[in-house]
Structure formats: structure tokens, C-alpha cells
Scaffold this motif. Sequence first.
Motif, PDB file in Angstrom:
ATOM      1  N   UNK A  74       8.399 -14.989  -9.208  1.00  0.00           N
ATOM      2  CA  UNK A  74       7.265 -14.299  -8.581  1.00  0.00           C
ATOM      3  C   UNK A  74       7.598 -13.723  -7.220  1.00  0.00           C
ATOM      4  N   UNK A  75       8.338 -14.498  -6.398  1.00  0.00           N
ATOM      5  CA  UNK A  75       8.696 -14.005  -5.066  1.00  0.00           C
ATOM      6  C   UNK A  75       9.648 -12.819  -5.160  1.00  0.00           C
ATOM      7  N   UNK A  76      10.564 -12.859  -6.134  1.00  0.00           N
ATOM      8  CA  UNK A  76      11.531 -11.782  -6.304  1.00  0.00           C
ATOM      9  C   UNK A  76      10.847 -10.476  -6.690  1.00  0.00           C
ATOM     10  N   UNK A  77       9.792 -10.581  -7.499  1.00  0.00           N
ATOM     11  CA  UNK A  77       9.102  -9.386  -8.001  1.00  0.00           C
ATOM     12  C   UNK A  77       7.859  -9.034  -7.179  1.00  0.00           C
ATOM     13  N   UNK A  78       7.652  -9.725  -6.070  1.00  0.00           N
ATOM     14  CA  UNK A  78       6.467  -9.440  -5.258  1.00  0.00           C
ATOM     15  C   UNK A  78       6.421  -7.994  -4.751  1.00  0.00           C
ATOM     16  N   UNK A  79       7.560  -7.350  -4.417  1.00  0.00           N
ATOM     17  CA  UNK A  79       7.459  -5.931  -4.026  1.00  0.00           C
ATOM     18  C   UNK A  79       6.904  -5.042  -5.145  1.00  0.00           C
ATOM     19  N   UNK A  80       7.292  -5.335  -6.394  1.00  0.00           N
ATOM     20  CA  UNK A  80       6.771  -4.553  -7.517  1.00  0.00           C
ATOM     21  C   UNK A  80       5.281  -4.817  -7.691  1.00  0.00           C
ATOM     22  N   UNK A  81       4.890  -6.085  -7.573  1.00  0.00           N
ATOM     23  CA  UNK A  81       3.472  -6.445  -7.696  1.00  0.00           C
ATOM     24  C   UNK A  81       2.653  -5.768  -6.607  1.00  0.00           C
ATOM     25  N   UNK A  82       3.151  -5.780  -5.387  1.00  0.00           N
ATOM     26  CA  UNK A  82       2.436  -5.145  -4.278  1.00  0.00           C
ATOM     27  C   UNK A  82       2.347  -3.636  -4.476  1.00  0.00           C
ATOM     28  N   UNK A  83       3.395  -3.037  -5.050  1.00  0.00           N
ATOM     29  CA  UNK A  83       3.364  -1.597  -5.314  1.00  0.00           C
ATOM     30  C   UNK A  83       2.294  -1.261  -6.349  1.00  0.00           C
ATOM     31  N   UNK A  84       2.202  -2.056  -7.414  1.00  0.00           N
ATOM     32  CA  UNK A  84       1.174  -1.824  -8.435  1.00  0.00           C
ATOM     33  C   UNK A  84      -0.215  -2.005  -7.830  1.00  0.00           C
ATOM     34  N   UNK A  85      -0.385  -3.035  -7.005  1.00  0.00           N
ATOM     35  CA  UNK A  85      -1.671  -3.262  -6.354  1.00  0.00           C
ATOM     36  C   UNK A  85      -2.038  -2.088  -5.451  1.00  0.00           C
ATOM     37  N   UNK A  86      -1.053  -1.559  -4.741  1.00  0.00           N
ATOM     38  CA  UNK A  86      -1.315  -0.415  -3.854  1.00  0.00           C
ATOM     39  C   UNK A  86      -1.728   0.819  -4.652  1.00  0.00           C
ATOM     40  N   UNK A  87      -1.063   1.054  -5.791  1.00  0.00           N
ATOM     41  CA  UNK A  87      -1.422   2.203  -6.629  1.00  0.00           C
ATOM     42  C   UNK A  87      -2.826   2.027  -7.172  1.00  0.00           C
ATOM     43  N   UNK A  88      -3.185   0.818  -7.613  1.00  0.00           N
ATOM     44  CA  UNK A  88      -4.525   0.586  -8.150  1.00  0.00           C
ATOM     45  C   UNK A  88      -5.590   0.763  -7.072  1.00  0.00           C
ATOM     46  N   UNK A  89      -5.308   0.297  -5.860  1.00  0.00           N
ATOM     47  CA  UNK A  89      -6.253   0.502  -4.757  1.00  0.00           C
ATOM     48  C   UNK A  89      -6.400   1.992  -4.454  1.00  0.00           C
ATOM     49  N   UNK A  90      -5.274   2.723  -4.481  1.00  0.00           N
ATOM     50  CA  UNK A  90      -5.314   4.164  -4.204  1.00  0.00           C
ATOM     51  C   UNK A  90      -6.070   4.922  -5.299  1.00  0.00           C
ATOM     52  N   UNK A  91      -5.875   4.532  -6.570  1.00  0.00           N
ATOM     53  CA  UNK A  91      -6.574   5.230  -7.658  1.00  0.00           C
ATOM     54  C   UNK A  91      -8.070   4.929  -7.618  1.00  0.00           C
ATOM     55  N   UNK A  92      -8.444   3.722  -7.145  1.00  0.00           N
ATOM     56  CA  UNK A  92      -9.872   3.429  -6.974  1.00  0.00           C
ATOM     57  C   UNK A  92     -10.463   4.320  -5.886  1.00  0.00           C
ATOM     58  N   UNK A  93      -9.725   4.520  -4.800  1.00  0.00           N
ATOM     59  CA  UNK A  93     -10.184   5.433  -3.741  1.00  0.00           C
ATOM     60  C   UNK A  93     -10.286   6.858  -4.287  1.00  0.00           C
ATOM     61  N   UNK A  94      -9.332   7.253  -5.137  1.00  0.00           N
ATOM     62  CA  UNK A  94      -9.361   8.589  -5.728  1.00  0.00           C
ATOM     63  C   UNK A  94     -10.576   8.755  -6.627  1.00  0.00           C
ATOM     64  N   UNK A  95     -10.940   7.708  -7.363  1.00  0.00           N
ATOM     65  CA  UNK A  95     -12.132   7.778  -8.216  1.00  0.00           C
ATOM     66  C   UNK A  95     -13.377   7.992  -7.373  1.00  0.00           C
ATOM     67  N   UNK A  96     -13.425   7.331  -6.213  1.00  0.00           N
ATOM     68  CA  UNK A  96     -14.558   7.543  -5.308  1.00  0.00           C
ATOM     69  C   UNK A  96     -14.577   8.958  -4.764  1.00  0.00           C
ATOM     70  N   UNK A  97     -13.395   9.497  -4.454  1.00  0.00           N
ATOM     71  CA  UNK A  97     -13.313  10.870  -3.943  1.00  0.00           C
ATOM     72  C   UNK A  97     -13.750  11.888  -4.998  1.00  0.00           C
ATOM     73  N   UNK A  98     -13.624  11.519  -6.269  1.00  0.00           N
ATOM     74  CA  UNK A  98     -14.032  12.410  -7.351  1.00  0.00           C
ATOM     75  C   UNK A  98     -15.523  12.334  -7.644  1.00  0.00           C
ATOM     76  N   UNK A  99     -16.248  11.499  -6.899  1.00  0.00           N
ATOM     77  CA  UNK A  99     -17.699  11.456  -7.031  1.00  0.00           C
ATOM     78  C   UNK A  99     -18.252  10.207  -7.670  1.00  0.00           C
ATOM     79  N   UNK A 100     -17.397   9.316  -8.152  1.00  0.00           N
ATOM     80  CA  UNK A 100     -17.893   8.077  -8.747  1.00  0.00           C
ATOM     81  C   UNK A 100     -18.220   7.070  -7.651  1.00  0.00           C
ATOM     82  N   UNK A 101     -19.224   6.276  -7.897  1.00  0.00           N
ATOM     83  CA  UNK A 101     -19.640   5.289  -6.904  1.00  0.00           C
ATOM     84  C   UNK A 101     -18.556   4.230  -6.732  1.00  0.00           C
TER      85      UNK A 101
END
Length: 275
Positions: A2-29
Motif C-alpha cells: 500500500x505504501x509503495x503504491x500510494x502515489x498511484x492511489x493519490x493520483x487516482x484520488x486527485x483525478x476523481x476530485x478534479x472530475x467531480x469539480x468538472x461535473x459541477x462546472x458543467x452545471x450539475x449540483x
Amino acid sequence: MPALLSPVTNAVAAVLAATHDAAGALGLTPGSAGAWLLAVLLLVVAVRTVLLPVTIHGVRSSHARAHAAPQLRELRQRYAGSRDLEQLTAMRAEQKAIHAEHRVSGWSLAPALLQLPLFYALYRVVSDLTAGHSVGALDAGLVASASAASVAGLHLTSHLGPTLGSSLPAGLVMVAVALGAALLSLLAQRWFVLPTTNVADLPEGMATVQRLMPWLGAVGVLAAAAFVPAGLIVYWLFNNAWTFAQQGLIWRLAPTPGSPAAARREARALEGAAS
């Protein structure tokens, strides 16, 4: 691990957070079920776009192996039954020369191995969301938002058994999503992957396993759906839809030489030339 792959996990989490922000920018609540579903869809698009070079490498490798297959078959027949060390050394040298001639990659398993850390990271992120733990850019507020969003009572963090026991409509929605993901996997394999696979040079046992793979994959999705969170099943649904479309394009535009799909493409070209 888990510690070895934490950078990959954090990258996926960052992309998911960014796509949620993008969904809001597209007009979704922000925080709504629609916003999180779109976020998961955009995550699939981002991940599969990053993996496109791996996919292209896989297609080129399968074509290279198909072009080399007749020479390799003749080589095996020529040295069949040979146990002499000098002859076996010569056979390996010729085999290496054939691989070099057709640019057969010695890293055929690399694309699949490269994807394993990503699959682990996706599971880790959704599992942390299920447990209510923040991970990387998915802070406590976003975790609470994802946990609260629901469709017919089904949350991204729901599991099948408890959901069926507490809310039949939500459980049926989750079953439908799992069936959709399994069906897309089955159809992509049966309609597009098998016809672009040349099993002529495979031992009968391996060829049989290859033919069973579509069913094994679909059953695997359904079996896993009984244990993983709904968010991961939604990801599989969108991901398998991408795979279905992608394999359809490969089946039509770049089938493996010698495969049934390649024969179909050649016949179609001849019919077009004759008309």
C-alpha cells in the motif's frame, strides 16, 4: 505494497476530485448523484486515455506475432524432437532472429502488468470512500458528499448484501448495474476479441480456455459484484462500455492477421473492389 503504491492511489484520488469539480462546472449540483456519476465517467475517460499507448502497443504486438507465426511454426517443425544442445541453441538463435525481423516485443505481458497498480489504486480509493476515510485530494467533505449521493437509495459506497436486505429497489439497481457491466464484458469478448484472436497455433487446451474467456470474465464481474462497493461496479460499467467501443474499432479497422476478423475484412474489401 500500500505504501509503495500510494502515489498511484493519490493520483487516482486527485483525478476523481478534479472530475467531480468538472461535473459541477458543467452545471450539475456538486455532491449530487449525477455529479458523482459523471465524475466516475470522466475518470474512466481519463484513465483509458492515458492507457491508449498501452492498447496501441498491444495491437502492434499481436500483429507482429501473427506475421512471425508461420516462420516460427516452420522452425518448430524443423527442430521437432531435437534434444541436441547445439541444435537447440541454433533454434533459439533463429527464433530470436525471427522476432527481431518482425519486431516481436519481448515485453508482451508488460501492458497488463502496468495496469495492475492502477486497478489496485481504483479499488483502494473506492474502499476508502466506503469506509469514510479521506484519501489524497478526496478530503473529508468530498468523502461525505460521495457517501451521501444516491440513486433510488443506492450509494456509491453500498454493498450488495446489506443493500438488498435494507432496500429492494436500491438492490435491484445495483444488480442491474452489475449485469450491465458483465454483459458488456461478455459481448466485447465474444463479438470483437475472439474474432481478432488467431487460435490456430494454440494447443487445444489453451484454445478452449480462450473460447471460454468471455464467459469467465462475465462470471468474474458478477461474482466480484457481491463483495465490492457499488462505486467500483459503476466504474466497471463505464470502463466496459469503453472497452466494447474500443475493441469494436480494433475488430473493424485493425484485426490480427490470420484471425476470423481479418478474413472478414479482406472479404469485405474484395466485395467492394468487385462492385
